[in-house]
Design a protein around this motif. Structure first.
Motif, mmCIF file in Angstrom:
data_model
loop_
_atom_site.group_PDB
_atom_site.id
_atom_site.type_symbol
_atom_site.label_atom_id
_atom_site.label_comp_id
_atom_site.label_asym_id
_atom_site.label_seq_id
_atom_site.Cartn_x
_atom_site.Cartn_y
_atom_site.Cartn_z
ATOM 1 N N ASP A 62 1.121 -0.992 -0.283
ATOM 2 C CA ASP A 62 -0.163 -0.189 0.256
ATOM 3 C C ASP A 62 1.019 0.541 -0.111
ATOM 4 O OD1 ASP A 62 0.846 -0.532 2.507
ATOM 5 O OD2 ASP A 62 -0.380 0.245 3.255
ATOM 6 N N GLN A 63 2.216 0.706 0.856
ATOM 7 C CA GLN A 63 2.882 2.419 0.592
ATOM 8 C C GLN A 63 4.274 1.964 -0.127
ATOM 9 O OE1 GLN A 63 2.106 3.198 5.073
ATOM 10 N NE2 GLN A 63 1.537 5.109 4.149
ATOM 11 N N PHE A 64 4.604 0.958 0.164
ATOM 12 C CA PHE A 64 6.321 0.763 -0.221
ATOM 13 C C PHE A 64 5.991 -0.512 -1.332
ATOM 14 C CE2 PHE A 64 6.113 1.776 4.431
ATOM 15 C CZ PHE A 64 6.368 2.780 4.551
ATOM 16 N N ALA A 65 7.586 -0.270 -2.300
ATOM 17 C CA ALA A 65 7.804 -1.614 -2.991
ATOM 18 C C ALA A 65 7.070 -2.911 -2.893
ATOM 19 C CB ALA A 65 9.308 -1.265 -3.840
ATOM 20 N N SER A 66 8.063 -2.823 -1.438
ATOM 21 C CA SER A 66 8.308 -4.337 -0.666
ATOM 22 C C SER A 66 8.409 -4.823 0.759
ATOM 23 C CB SER A 66 9.197 -5.180 -1.867
ATOM 24 O OG SER A 66 10.652 -4.538 -0.966
ATOM 25 N N TYR A 67 8.190 -5.410 1.457
ATOM 26 C CA TYR A 67 8.868 -5.586 2.692
ATOM 27 C C TYR A 67 10.284 -4.826 3.060
ATOM 28 C CZ TYR A 67 11.822 -9.623 2.889
ATOM 29 O OH TYR A 67 12.251 -11.005 2.125
ATOM 30 N N ALA A 68 11.055 -5.647 1.574
ATOM 31 C CA ALA A 68 12.778 -5.273 2.058
ATOM 32 C C ALA A 68 12.350 -3.153 1.774
ATOM 33 C CB ALA A 68 13.047 -5.762 0.919
ATOM 34 N N ASP A 69 11.971 -2.889 1.095
ATOM 35 C CA ASP A 69 12.124 -0.854 0.589
ATOM 36 C C ASP A 69 11.337 -0.625 2.019
ATOM 37 O OD1 ASP A 69 12.225 1.292 -0.495
ATOM 38 O OD2 ASP A 69 9.494 1.121 -0.660
ATOM 39 N N ARG A 70 10.263 -1.420 2.699
ATOM 40 C CA ARG A 70 9.953 -0.751 3.850
ATOM 41 C C ARG A 70 10.911 -0.720 4.825
ATOM 42 N NH1 ARG A 70 4.927 -3.227 5.809
ATOM 43 N NH2 ARG A 70 6.046 -5.431 5.489
ATOM 44 N N GLY A 71 11.770 -2.195 5.247
ATOM 45 C CA GLY A 71 12.927 -1.927 5.830
ATOM 46 C C GLY A 71 13.882 -1.391 5.811
ATOM 47 N N HIS A 72 14.346 -0.943 4.733
ATOM 48 C CA HIS A 72 15.138 -0.605 3.928
ATOM 49 C C HIS A 72 15.182 1.480 4.435
ATOM 50 C CE1 HIS A 72 18.164 -2.637 2.573
ATOM 51 N NE2 HIS A 72 17.647 -3.294 0.936
ATOM 52 N N ARG A 73 13.659 1.565 4.291
ATOM 53 C CA ARG A 73 13.277 2.960 5.054
ATOM 54 C C ARG A 73 13.481 2.630 6.063
ATOM 55 N NH1 ARG A 73 11.930 6.149 0.166
ATOM 56 N NH2 ARG A 73 11.504 4.661 -1.910
ATOM 57 N N PHE A 74 13.330 2.615 7.066
ATOM 58 C CA PHE A 74 12.525 2.350 8.260
ATOM 59 C C PHE A 74 14.115 2.664 8.931
ATOM 60 C CE2 PHE A 74 13.807 -0.468 11.899
ATOM 61 C CZ PHE A 74 12.665 0.953 12.628
ATOM 62 N N ALA A 75 15.628 1.668 8.446
ATOM 63 C CA ALA A 75 16.670 1.620 8.995
ATOM 64 C C ALA A 75 17.873 3.121 8.261
ATOM 65 C CB ALA A 75 17.854 0.567 8.016
ATOM 66 N N GLU A 76 16.955 3.633 7.076
ATOM 67 C CA GLU A 76 17.733 4.670 6.669
ATOM 68 C C GLU A 76 17.573 6.080 7.702
ATOM 69 O OE1 GLU A 76 19.811 7.383 5.004
ATOM 70 O OE2 GLU A 76 20.059 5.217 4.707
ATOM 71 N N ALA A 77 16.073 6.138 7.834
ATOM 72 C CA ALA A 77 14.866 7.154 8.660
ATOM 73 C C ALA A 77 15.633 7.255 10.045
ATOM 74 C CB ALA A 77 13.884 6.548 8.864
ATOM 75 N N VAL A 78 16.168 6.032 10.616
ATOM 76 C CA VAL A 78 17.005 5.945 12.294
ATOM 77 C C VAL A 78 17.553 6.097 11.857
ATOM 78 C CG1 VAL A 78 17.482 4.100 13.511
ATOM 79 C CG2 VAL A 78 15.810 3.772 12.823
ATOM 80 N N ARG A 79 19.132 5.856 10.985
ATOM 81 C CA ARG A 79 20.060 6.431 10.885
ATOM 82 C C ARG A 79 20.576 7.799 10.855
ATOM 83 N NH1 ARG A 79 21.171 1.844 8.592
ATOM 84 N NH2 ARG A 79 20.301 2.074 5.803
ATOM 85 N N GLN A 80 19.598 8.764 10.073
ATOM 86 C CA GLN A 80 19.669 10.175 9.903
ATOM 87 C C GLN A 80 19.351 10.688 11.329
ATOM 88 O OE1 GLN A 80 16.426 10.233 6.826
ATOM 89 N NE2 GLN A 80 17.531 10.276 5.330
#
Length: 512
Positions: free
Chosen positions: A475-493
Protein backbone atom coordinates in the motif's frame (compact mmCIF):
# COMPACT_ATOMS: atom_id res chain seq x y z
CA UNK A 1 -4.39 -37.75 -30.67
CA UNK A 2 -3.89 -36.31 -27.19
CA UNK A 3 -0.53 -36.67 -25.46
CA UNK A 4 -0.19 -39.04 -22.47
CA UNK A 5 1.01 -36.49 -19.92
CA UNK A 6 1.57 -39.19 -17.29
CA UNK A 7 4.38 -40.55 -19.49
CA UNK A 8 6.28 -37.25 -19.17
CA UNK A 9 8.16 -38.09 -15.98
CA UNK A 10 11.75 -37.70 -17.11
CA UNK A 11 13.97 -35.15 -18.79
CA UNK A 12 14.59 -37.88 -21.36
CA UNK A 13 10.90 -38.42 -22.19
CA UNK A 14 9.58 -37.11 -25.50
CA UNK A 15 8.47 -33.53 -24.81
CA UNK A 16 8.90 -32.46 -28.44
CA UNK A 17 5.99 -30.52 -29.88
CA UNK A 18 4.01 -30.44 -26.63
CA UNK A 19 1.98 -27.22 -26.71
CA UNK A 20 2.48 -25.44 -23.39
CA UNK A 21 1.22 -22.02 -22.41
CA UNK A 22 3.15 -20.27 -19.64
CA UNK A 23 1.29 -17.65 -17.61
CA UNK A 24 3.49 -14.91 -16.16
CA UNK A 25 7.01 -13.79 -16.96
CA UNK A 26 8.74 -13.30 -13.65
CA UNK A 27 11.92 -15.20 -12.80
CA UNK A 28 9.80 -18.33 -12.26
CA UNK A 29 7.90 -17.95 -15.52
CA UNK A 30 11.10 -17.50 -17.50
CA UNK A 31 12.66 -20.59 -15.89
CA UNK A 32 9.61 -22.59 -17.02
CA UNK A 33 9.72 -21.25 -20.57
CA UNK A 34 13.47 -21.79 -20.83
CA UNK A 35 13.19 -25.37 -19.59
CA UNK A 36 10.35 -26.25 -21.96
CA UNK A 37 12.13 -24.70 -24.92
CA UNK A 38 15.21 -26.78 -24.13
CA UNK A 39 12.99 -29.88 -24.02
CA UNK A 40 11.65 -29.11 -27.50
CA UNK A 41 8.13 -28.13 -26.51
CA UNK A 42 6.14 -25.48 -28.39
CA UNK A 43 5.91 -22.63 -25.88
CA UNK A 44 3.68 -19.56 -25.69
CA UNK A 45 4.35 -17.14 -22.82
CA UNK A 46 1.50 -14.82 -21.85
CA UNK A 47 2.11 -11.92 -19.49
CA UNK A 48 0.66 -8.51 -18.73
CA UNK A 49 4.15 -7.03 -18.74
CA UNK A 50 7.77 -7.99 -19.28
CA UNK A 51 11.12 -6.52 -18.46
CA UNK A 52 13.23 -5.44 -21.40
CA UNK A 53 15.59 -8.35 -20.74
CA UNK A 54 12.88 -11.03 -20.74
CA UNK A 55 11.15 -9.49 -23.76
CA UNK A 56 14.43 -9.88 -25.62
CA UNK A 57 15.27 -13.35 -24.31
CA UNK A 58 11.97 -15.18 -24.83
CA UNK A 59 12.20 -15.18 -28.66
CA UNK A 60 15.88 -16.08 -28.45
CA UNK A 61 15.13 -19.31 -26.57
CA UNK A 62 12.58 -20.27 -29.24
CA UNK A 63 9.35 -19.38 -27.41
CA UNK A 64 6.54 -17.04 -28.42
CA UNK A 65 5.61 -14.01 -26.31
CA UNK A 66 2.22 -12.35 -25.99
CA UNK A 67 1.85 -9.27 -23.80
CA UNK A 68 -1.57 -7.91 -22.95
CA UNK A 69 -4.49 -7.85 -20.55
CA UNK A 70 -5.01 -11.12 -18.68
CA UNK A 71 -8.12 -9.95 -16.84
CA UNK A 72 -10.05 -12.16 -19.25
CA UNK A 73 -9.11 -15.09 -21.47
CA UNK A 74 -7.03 -13.79 -24.41
CA UNK A 75 -7.92 -14.97 -27.90
CA UNK A 76 -4.26 -15.87 -28.41
CA UNK A 77 -4.49 -18.48 -25.64
CA UNK A 78 -7.66 -20.00 -27.12
CA UNK A 79 -6.10 -20.13 -30.59
CA UNK A 80 -2.95 -21.78 -29.25
CA UNK A 81 -5.03 -24.65 -27.83
CA UNK A 82 -2.51 -25.67 -25.16
CA UNK A 83 -2.22 -29.23 -23.97
CA UNK A 84 -0.72 -27.97 -20.69
CA UNK A 85 -0.76 -24.59 -18.96
CA UNK A 86 1.93 -23.78 -16.39
CA UNK A 87 0.99 -20.80 -14.26
CA UNK A 88 3.18 -18.59 -12.13
CA UNK A 89 2.10 -18.88 -8.49
CA UNK A 90 0.65 -15.36 -8.45
CA UNK A 91 -2.42 -16.56 -10.42
CA UNK A 92 -5.12 -17.29 -7.83
CA UNK A 93 -7.68 -20.11 -8.16
CA UNK A 94 -10.46 -17.59 -8.85
CA UNK A 95 -8.55 -15.79 -11.60
CA UNK A 96 -10.68 -15.76 -14.79
CA UNK A 97 -7.95 -17.35 -16.91
CA UNK A 98 -7.35 -20.12 -14.35
CA UNK A 99 -11.09 -20.76 -14.09
CA UNK A 100 -11.34 -21.06 -17.89
CA UNK A 101 -8.39 -23.46 -18.08
CA UNK A 102 -9.94 -25.76 -15.50
CA UNK A 103 -13.37 -25.59 -17.12
CA UNK A 104 -11.79 -26.64 -20.44
CA UNK A 105 -10.16 -29.64 -18.79
CA UNK A 106 -6.68 -28.49 -19.77
CA UNK A 107 -3.88 -29.79 -17.55
CA UNK A 108 -2.79 -27.04 -15.13
CA UNK A 109 0.65 -27.30 -13.53
CA UNK A 110 2.91 -25.14 -11.43
CA UNK A 111 6.66 -24.87 -11.84
CA UNK A 112 7.22 -27.35 -8.98
CA UNK A 113 5.42 -30.12 -10.84
CA UNK A 114 7.44 -29.53 -13.99
CA UNK A 115 10.66 -29.54 -11.96
CA UNK A 116 9.75 -32.85 -10.33
CA UNK A 117 8.98 -34.45 -13.69
CA UNK A 118 12.38 -33.45 -15.15
CA UNK A 119 14.45 -33.80 -11.96
CA UNK A 120 16.71 -36.43 -13.57
CA UNK A 121 18.41 -34.04 -16.01
CA UNK A 122 21.50 -34.11 -13.76
CA UNK A 123 22.00 -37.16 -11.56
CA UNK A 124 24.33 -38.25 -8.79
CA UNK A 125 27.13 -40.81 -9.19
CA UNK A 126 24.70 -43.65 -8.50
CA UNK A 127 22.48 -42.49 -11.36
CA UNK A 128 19.67 -41.13 -9.16
CA UNK A 129 18.46 -37.51 -9.04
CA UNK A 130 18.82 -35.28 -5.99
CA UNK A 131 16.61 -35.92 -2.99
CA UNK A 132 14.04 -33.24 -2.19
CA UNK A 133 13.34 -31.69 1.21
CA UNK A 134 10.16 -29.59 1.25
CA UNK A 135 9.58 -26.69 3.66
CA UNK A 136 6.47 -24.58 4.15
CA UNK A 137 4.66 -22.74 6.94
CA UNK A 138 3.06 -19.37 7.47
CA UNK A 139 6.33 -18.00 8.85
CA UNK A 140 9.98 -18.97 8.98
CA UNK A 141 10.13 -20.77 5.63
CA UNK A 142 13.06 -18.87 4.18
CA UNK A 143 15.15 -18.93 7.35
CA UNK A 144 14.56 -22.67 7.80
CA UNK A 145 15.35 -23.35 4.15
CA UNK A 146 18.62 -21.45 4.42
CA UNK A 147 19.47 -23.15 7.73
CA UNK A 148 18.78 -26.62 6.36
CA UNK A 149 20.86 -26.10 3.23
CA UNK A 150 23.71 -24.65 5.29
CA UNK A 151 23.63 -27.62 7.68
CA UNK A 152 23.59 -30.14 4.83
CA UNK A 153 26.59 -28.50 3.18
CA UNK A 154 28.42 -28.51 6.51
CA UNK A 155 27.66 -32.23 6.66
CA UNK A 156 29.38 -32.83 3.33
CA UNK A 157 26.35 -32.91 1.04
CA UNK A 158 25.90 -30.82 -2.08
CA UNK A 159 22.70 -28.93 -1.28
CA UNK A 160 20.89 -25.96 -2.79
CA UNK A 161 18.12 -23.79 -1.31
CA UNK A 162 15.54 -23.08 -4.00
CA UNK A 163 11.87 -22.54 -4.76
CA UNK A 164 9.97 -19.69 -3.14
CA UNK A 165 13.24 -18.50 -1.60
CA UNK A 166 14.05 -16.79 -4.91
CA UNK A 167 15.95 -19.39 -6.97
CA UNK A 168 13.53 -21.33 -9.21
CA UNK A 169 13.61 -25.08 -8.64
CA UNK A 170 14.02 -25.56 -12.38
CA UNK A 171 17.27 -23.60 -12.30
CA UNK A 172 18.57 -25.91 -9.55
CA UNK A 173 17.42 -29.04 -11.40
CA UNK A 174 19.28 -27.92 -14.53
CA UNK A 175 22.47 -26.84 -12.76
CA UNK A 176 25.20 -28.85 -14.50
CA UNK A 177 27.11 -29.29 -11.24
CA UNK A 178 24.27 -31.30 -9.75
CA UNK A 179 23.22 -31.68 -6.12
CA UNK A 180 22.64 -34.37 -3.54
CA UNK A 181 19.70 -32.53 -2.00
CA UNK A 182 17.38 -29.73 -3.10
CA UNK A 183 15.91 -27.84 -0.15
CA UNK A 184 12.69 -26.47 -1.60
CA UNK A 185 10.76 -23.65 0.05
CA UNK A 186 7.11 -23.86 -0.99
CA UNK A 187 4.49 -21.15 -0.73
CA UNK A 188 0.84 -22.00 -0.19
CA UNK A 189 0.28 -20.89 -3.79
CA UNK A 190 2.78 -23.42 -5.15
CA UNK A 191 1.26 -26.12 -2.96
CA UNK A 192 -2.24 -25.35 -4.25
CA UNK A 193 -1.00 -26.02 -7.78
CA UNK A 194 0.58 -29.28 -6.64
CA UNK A 195 -2.84 -30.23 -5.31
CA UNK A 196 -4.07 -30.40 -8.92
CA UNK A 197 -1.40 -32.86 -10.02
CA UNK A 198 -1.83 -36.51 -10.89
CA UNK A 199 0.45 -39.09 -9.28
CA UNK A 200 2.96 -38.63 -12.12
CA UNK A 201 3.57 -35.02 -11.14
CA UNK A 202 3.55 -35.33 -7.36
CA UNK A 203 6.91 -34.99 -5.56
CA UNK A 204 7.99 -37.91 -3.39
CA UNK A 205 10.27 -36.04 -0.97
CA UNK A 206 12.79 -37.40 1.51
CA UNK A 207 11.65 -35.13 4.36
CA UNK A 208 9.06 -32.40 4.82
CA UNK A 209 7.86 -29.80 7.30
CA UNK A 210 5.07 -27.33 7.86
CA UNK A 211 6.58 -25.03 10.48
CA UNK A 212 3.36 -23.41 11.68
CA UNK A 213 -0.08 -22.35 10.51
CA UNK A 214 -1.91 -19.05 10.90
CA UNK A 215 -4.37 -17.18 8.71
CA UNK A 216 -2.67 -15.65 5.69
CA UNK A 217 -3.34 -15.18 1.97
CA UNK A 218 -7.06 -15.66 2.62
CA UNK A 219 -8.07 -13.56 -0.37
CA UNK A 220 -5.89 -15.68 -2.71
CA UNK A 221 -7.17 -19.02 -1.37
CA UNK A 222 -10.72 -17.94 -0.64
CA UNK A 223 -10.89 -19.30 2.91
CA UNK A 224 -8.80 -20.30 5.91
CA UNK A 225 -9.64 -23.97 5.30
CA UNK A 226 -8.43 -23.80 1.70
CA UNK A 227 -5.19 -22.22 2.90
CA UNK A 228 -4.75 -24.95 5.53
CA UNK A 229 -5.47 -27.68 2.99
CA UNK A 230 -2.83 -26.30 0.64
CA UNK A 231 -0.20 -26.22 3.39
CA UNK A 232 -1.01 -29.80 4.41
CA UNK A 233 -0.05 -31.06 0.94
CA UNK A 234 3.61 -30.60 1.84
CA UNK A 235 3.55 -33.91 3.74
CA UNK A 236 2.07 -35.98 0.89
CA UNK A 237 4.26 -38.90 -0.25
CA UNK A 238 6.99 -38.21 2.35
CA UNK A 239 9.42 -41.13 2.49
CA UNK A 240 11.48 -40.65 5.67
CA UNK A 241 10.61 -37.77 8.04
CA UNK A 242 7.50 -35.61 8.53
CA UNK A 243 8.70 -32.81 10.82
CA UNK A 244 5.97 -30.93 12.69
CA UNK A 245 5.66 -28.20 15.33
CA UNK A 246 4.64 -29.61 18.73
CA UNK A 247 3.31 -26.19 19.74
CA UNK A 248 1.05 -25.99 16.68
CA UNK A 249 -1.64 -28.65 16.76
CA UNK A 250 -2.60 -27.98 13.15
CA UNK A 251 0.76 -29.23 11.87
CA UNK A 252 0.46 -32.43 13.92
CA UNK A 253 -2.99 -33.03 12.46
CA UNK A 254 -1.57 -32.54 8.98
CA UNK A 255 0.97 -35.29 9.59
CA UNK A 256 -1.64 -37.63 11.05
CA UNK A 257 -3.88 -37.14 8.03
CA UNK A 258 -1.13 -37.24 5.38
CA UNK A 259 -0.84 -40.00 2.81
CA UNK A 260 2.85 -40.86 3.25
CA UNK A 261 5.14 -43.66 2.12
CA UNK A 262 5.18 -46.68 4.41
CA UNK A 263 7.86 -46.24 7.07
CA UNK A 264 7.89 -42.43 7.19
CA UNK A 265 8.27 -41.13 10.76
CA UNK A 266 6.65 -38.18 12.50
CA UNK A 267 9.33 -36.00 14.13
CA UNK A 268 8.27 -33.24 16.51
CA UNK A 269 10.20 -30.07 17.32
CA UNK A 270 9.59 -27.64 20.15
CA UNK A 271 11.08 -25.44 22.83
CA UNK A 272 10.33 -27.94 25.60
CA UNK A 273 11.90 -31.24 26.64
CA UNK A 274 11.86 -33.58 23.61
CA UNK A 275 10.14 -36.94 23.58
CA UNK A 276 11.73 -40.08 22.09
CA UNK A 277 11.00 -39.00 18.50
CA UNK A 278 11.56 -35.26 18.91
CA UNK A 279 14.13 -32.51 18.91
CA UNK A 280 13.85 -29.94 21.69
CA UNK A 281 15.60 -28.21 24.57
CA UNK A 282 16.86 -29.69 27.84
CA UNK A 283 18.37 -27.28 30.38
CA UNK A 284 19.48 -24.86 27.70
CA UNK A 285 20.78 -27.58 25.35
CA UNK A 286 19.24 -28.20 21.93
CA UNK A 287 18.92 -31.97 21.88
CA UNK A 288 18.10 -34.68 19.34
CA UNK A 289 16.09 -37.67 20.61
CA UNK A 290 14.86 -38.68 17.16
CA UNK A 291 17.85 -39.84 15.15
CA UNK A 292 19.87 -42.15 17.39
CA UNK A 293 19.64 -45.80 18.32
CA UNK A 294 18.77 -45.47 22.02
CA UNK A 295 16.43 -42.52 21.70
CA UNK A 296 14.30 -43.57 24.67
CA UNK A 297 17.15 -43.19 27.13
CA UNK A 298 19.69 -40.82 25.59
CA UNK A 299 19.95 -37.65 23.48
CA UNK A 300 22.54 -35.96 21.29
CA UNK A 301 23.60 -32.36 21.91
CA UNK A 302 23.33 -30.06 18.90
CA UNK A 303 24.18 -26.67 20.41
CA UNK A 304 23.18 -24.48 23.35
CA UNK A 305 20.83 -21.55 23.72
CA UNK A 306 23.77 -19.55 25.09
CA UNK A 307 25.78 -20.18 21.92
CA UNK A 308 22.79 -19.11 19.82
CA UNK A 309 22.37 -15.95 21.91
CA UNK A 310 25.97 -15.00 21.22
CA UNK A 311 25.14 -15.06 17.50
CA UNK A 312 21.79 -13.26 17.75
CA UNK A 313 19.85 -16.46 17.01
CA UNK A 314 18.07 -16.95 20.33
CA UNK A 315 14.65 -15.41 19.63
CA UNK A 316 12.15 -18.22 20.36
CA UNK A 317 10.79 -18.44 16.82
CA UNK A 318 14.32 -18.55 15.38
CA UNK A 319 15.22 -21.35 17.79
CA UNK A 320 12.16 -23.23 16.52
CA UNK A 321 13.42 -22.80 12.96
CA UNK A 322 16.83 -24.11 14.01
CA UNK A 323 15.26 -27.17 15.62
CA UNK A 324 13.17 -27.90 12.51
CA UNK A 325 16.20 -27.51 10.23
CA UNK A 326 18.24 -29.74 12.55
CA UNK A 327 15.60 -32.47 12.34
CA UNK A 328 15.52 -32.29 8.54
CA UNK A 329 19.31 -32.39 8.38
CA UNK A 330 19.61 -35.25 10.87
CA UNK A 331 17.16 -37.27 8.73
CA UNK A 332 19.81 -37.13 5.99
CA UNK A 333 22.60 -38.24 8.31
CA UNK A 334 24.23 -34.90 9.13
CA UNK A 335 26.10 -35.19 12.44
CA UNK A 336 25.34 -32.81 15.34
CA UNK A 337 28.87 -31.40 15.22
CA UNK A 338 28.35 -30.35 11.59
CA UNK A 339 25.05 -28.68 12.51
CA UNK A 340 26.77 -26.76 15.31
CA UNK A 341 29.52 -25.69 12.93
CA UNK A 342 26.93 -24.47 10.41
CA UNK A 343 25.23 -22.38 13.10
CA UNK A 344 28.55 -20.77 14.05
CA UNK A 345 28.64 -18.92 10.75
CA UNK A 346 24.93 -18.48 10.06
CA UNK A 347 23.41 -15.01 9.85
CA UNK A 348 19.76 -14.09 9.46
CA UNK A 349 18.58 -12.29 6.35
CA UNK A 350 18.11 -8.55 6.39
CA UNK A 351 14.73 -7.40 7.76
CA UNK A 352 14.40 -10.51 9.95
CA UNK A 353 14.54 -9.28 13.60
CA UNK A 354 17.58 -7.28 12.52
CA UNK A 355 19.00 -4.80 15.03
CA UNK A 356 19.70 -1.78 12.84
CA UNK A 357 20.98 0.55 15.59
CA UNK A 358 21.43 1.13 19.29
CA UNK A 359 21.61 4.78 20.28
CA UNK A 360 20.51 6.95 23.17
CA UNK A 361 19.52 3.86 25.13
CA UNK A 362 17.08 2.80 22.38
CA UNK A 363 17.33 -0.40 20.33
CA UNK A 364 15.84 -0.20 16.82
CA UNK A 365 14.76 -3.55 15.33
CA UNK A 366 13.73 -4.16 11.72
CA UNK A 367 11.42 -7.14 11.30
CA UNK A 368 9.74 -5.82 8.18
CA UNK A 369 9.49 -9.42 6.99
CA UNK A 370 6.82 -9.95 9.67
CA UNK A 371 4.07 -9.51 7.09
CA UNK A 372 1.30 -11.37 8.92
CA UNK A 373 -0.06 -11.61 12.49
CA UNK A 374 1.73 -14.85 13.35
CA UNK A 375 5.14 -13.42 12.48
CA UNK A 376 4.44 -10.17 14.32
CA UNK A 377 3.34 -12.12 17.39
CA UNK A 378 6.67 -13.93 17.45
CA UNK A 379 8.51 -10.60 17.27
CA UNK A 380 6.45 -9.05 20.06
CA UNK A 381 7.11 -12.09 22.24
CA UNK A 382 10.83 -11.72 21.57
CA UNK A 383 10.68 -8.00 22.52
CA UNK A 384 8.01 -7.58 25.22
CA UNK A 385 7.12 -3.98 26.01
CA UNK A 386 8.37 -2.69 22.66
CA UNK A 387 7.16 0.39 20.85
CA UNK A 388 5.44 -1.41 18.02
CA UNK A 389 5.29 -0.11 14.43
CA UNK A 390 2.30 -1.86 12.86
CA UNK A 391 0.05 -1.66 9.81
CA UNK A 392 -0.02 -1.83 6.02
CA UNK A 393 -1.85 -3.97 3.48
CA UNK A 394 -3.69 -6.46 5.71
CA UNK A 395 -4.61 -8.89 2.88
CA UNK A 396 -8.06 -9.44 4.40
CA UNK A 397 -6.68 -10.58 7.76
CA UNK A 398 -8.21 -9.31 11.04
CA UNK A 399 -5.57 -8.19 13.56
CA UNK A 400 -7.94 -8.09 16.56
CA UNK A 401 -6.62 -11.31 18.08
CA UNK A 402 -3.02 -10.17 17.71
CA UNK A 403 -3.75 -6.78 19.27
CA UNK A 404 -5.65 -8.35 22.15
CA UNK A 405 -2.82 -10.82 22.80
CA UNK A 406 0.82 -9.99 22.16
CA UNK A 407 -0.07 -6.50 20.97
CA UNK A 408 -1.45 -5.57 24.36
CA UNK A 409 2.03 -6.04 25.85
CA UNK A 410 3.44 -3.22 23.71
CA UNK A 411 4.20 0.03 25.52
CA UNK A 412 2.97 2.03 22.55
CA UNK A 413 1.99 1.54 18.92
CA UNK A 414 2.84 3.64 15.88
CA UNK A 415 0.25 2.86 13.19
CA UNK A 416 1.13 3.09 9.50
CA UNK A 417 -0.70 2.06 6.35
CA UNK A 418 -3.38 3.50 4.12
CA UNK A 419 -6.22 1.35 5.51
CA UNK A 420 -6.00 1.51 9.31
CA UNK A 421 -9.61 1.88 10.47
CA UNK A 422 -10.03 -1.72 11.64
CA UNK A 423 -6.59 -1.72 13.25
CA UNK A 424 -7.35 1.42 15.24
CA UNK A 425 -10.69 -0.06 16.30
CA UNK A 426 -8.88 -3.19 17.48
CA UNK A 427 -6.59 -1.16 19.73
CA UNK A 428 -9.51 0.87 21.11
CA UNK A 429 -11.51 -2.26 21.85
CA UNK A 430 -8.88 -4.80 22.90
CA UNK A 431 -5.85 -2.81 24.13
CA UNK A 432 -7.07 0.62 25.29
CA UNK A 433 -4.12 0.95 27.68
CA UNK A 434 -1.62 0.97 24.78
CA UNK A 435 -0.72 4.48 23.61
CA UNK A 436 -1.49 4.72 19.89
CA UNK A 437 -0.21 7.35 17.49
CA UNK A 438 -0.75 7.49 13.74
CA UNK A 439 1.39 8.39 10.79
CA UNK A 440 -1.07 9.99 8.39
CA UNK A 441 -0.70 8.43 4.91
CA UNK A 442 1.58 10.52 2.75
CA UNK A 443 4.47 10.22 0.35
CA UNK A 444 6.47 7.03 0.73
CA UNK A 445 9.58 9.15 1.23
CA UNK A 446 8.10 10.71 4.37
CA UNK A 447 6.45 7.78 6.13
CA UNK A 448 9.41 6.28 7.95
CA UNK A 449 10.91 9.66 8.85
CA UNK A 450 7.71 10.46 10.69
CA UNK A 451 7.57 6.96 12.23
CA UNK A 452 11.04 7.38 13.73
CA UNK A 453 10.25 10.88 15.01
CA UNK A 454 7.14 9.61 16.81
CA UNK A 455 8.79 6.48 18.17
CA UNK A 456 11.83 8.41 19.41
CA UNK A 457 9.54 10.85 21.18
CA UNK A 458 7.88 8.01 23.09
CA UNK A 459 10.96 5.86 23.73
CA UNK A 460 12.83 5.88 27.02
CA UNK A 461 16.21 4.51 28.01
CA UNK A 462 16.18 0.73 27.59
CA UNK A 463 13.25 0.63 25.16
CA UNK A 464 13.07 -1.26 21.88
CA UNK A 465 11.37 0.18 18.81
CA UNK A 466 10.13 -2.75 16.75
CA UNK A 467 9.05 -2.65 13.11
CA UNK A 468 6.84 -5.75 12.88
CA UNK A 469 3.96 -4.57 10.69
CA UNK A 470 1.83 -7.75 10.62
CA UNK A 471 0.88 -6.67 7.10
CA UNK A 472 2.13 -6.55 3.55
CA UNK A 473 3.86 -3.43 2.31
CA UNK A 474 2.40 -2.73 -1.10
CA UNK A 475 0.00 0.00 0.00
CA UNK A 476 2.92 2.37 0.65
CA UNK A 477 6.18 0.61 -0.27
CA UNK A 478 7.62 -1.41 -3.13
CA UNK A 479 8.23 -4.46 -0.92
CA UNK A 480 8.87 -5.50 2.67
CA UNK A 481 12.57 -4.97 1.93
CA UNK A 482 11.93 -1.43 0.73
CA UNK A 483 9.94 -0.78 3.90
CA UNK A 484 12.78 -2.11 6.05
CA UNK A 485 15.44 -0.17 4.15
CA UNK A 486 13.51 3.07 4.58
CA UNK A 487 13.05 2.40 8.28
CA UNK A 488 16.77 1.74 8.79
CA UNK A 489 17.71 4.83 6.80
CA UNK A 490 15.33 7.00 8.82
CA UNK A 491 16.85 5.63 12.04
CA UNK A 492 20.36 6.45 10.79
CA UNK A 493 19.31 9.97 9.83
CA UNK A 494 17.76 10.48 13.26
CA UNK A 495 21.00 9.36 14.92
CA UNK A 496 23.15 11.50 12.62
CA UNK A 497 21.08 14.56 13.43
CA UNK A 498 21.94 14.12 17.08
CA UNK A 499 18.41 13.34 18.15
CA UNK A 500 19.57 10.31 20.08
CA UNK A 501 20.74 12.46 22.93
CA UNK A 502 17.38 14.18 23.19
CA UNK A 503 15.20 11.07 23.27
CA UNK A 504 13.39 9.88 26.31
CA UNK A 505 9.90 10.20 27.51
CA UNK A 506 8.63 13.31 25.72
CA UNK A 507 5.08 13.23 24.44
CA UNK A 508 5.02 13.06 20.64
CA UNK A 509 3.06 15.48 18.53
CA UNK A 510 0.70 12.82 17.17
CA UNK A 511 -0.87 13.19 13.76
CA UNK A 512 -4.27 12.02 14.95
Amino acid sequence: MSRDLDALTSWHADWRGLRVAVLGLSVTGFSVADTLAELGAEVLVLSESATEEYERLVPLIGAQLWIGDLGSVPDRLVEFAPEVVIASPGFAPAHPVIAWIRAQGIALWGDIELAWRVRDKVVREDGTPAEWVLITGTNGKTTTTQLTATMLVAGGLRAAPCGNIGVPVLDAVRDPGGFDVLVVELSSHQLWYLGLSTAAGQPVPWATTCLNLADDHLIWHGSAQAYRDAKALVYRNTRVACVYNKADEATQRMVEDADVIEGARAIGFGLGIPGPSDVGIVEGILADRAFLDDRRNTALEITTVADLAARGLDAPHIVQNILAASALSRSLGVEPAAIAAALDGFRLDAHRIEVVARAGGITWVDDSKATNPHAAQSSLQAYPGAIWIVGGDLKGVDLSELVAGAGATARAAVVIGVDREHLLEAFARHAPEVQVVEVVPGDTEEVMTRVVELAAGIAQDGDTVLLAPAAASFDQFASYADRGHRFAEAVRQWIDQGSAGDAGGSTPDADA
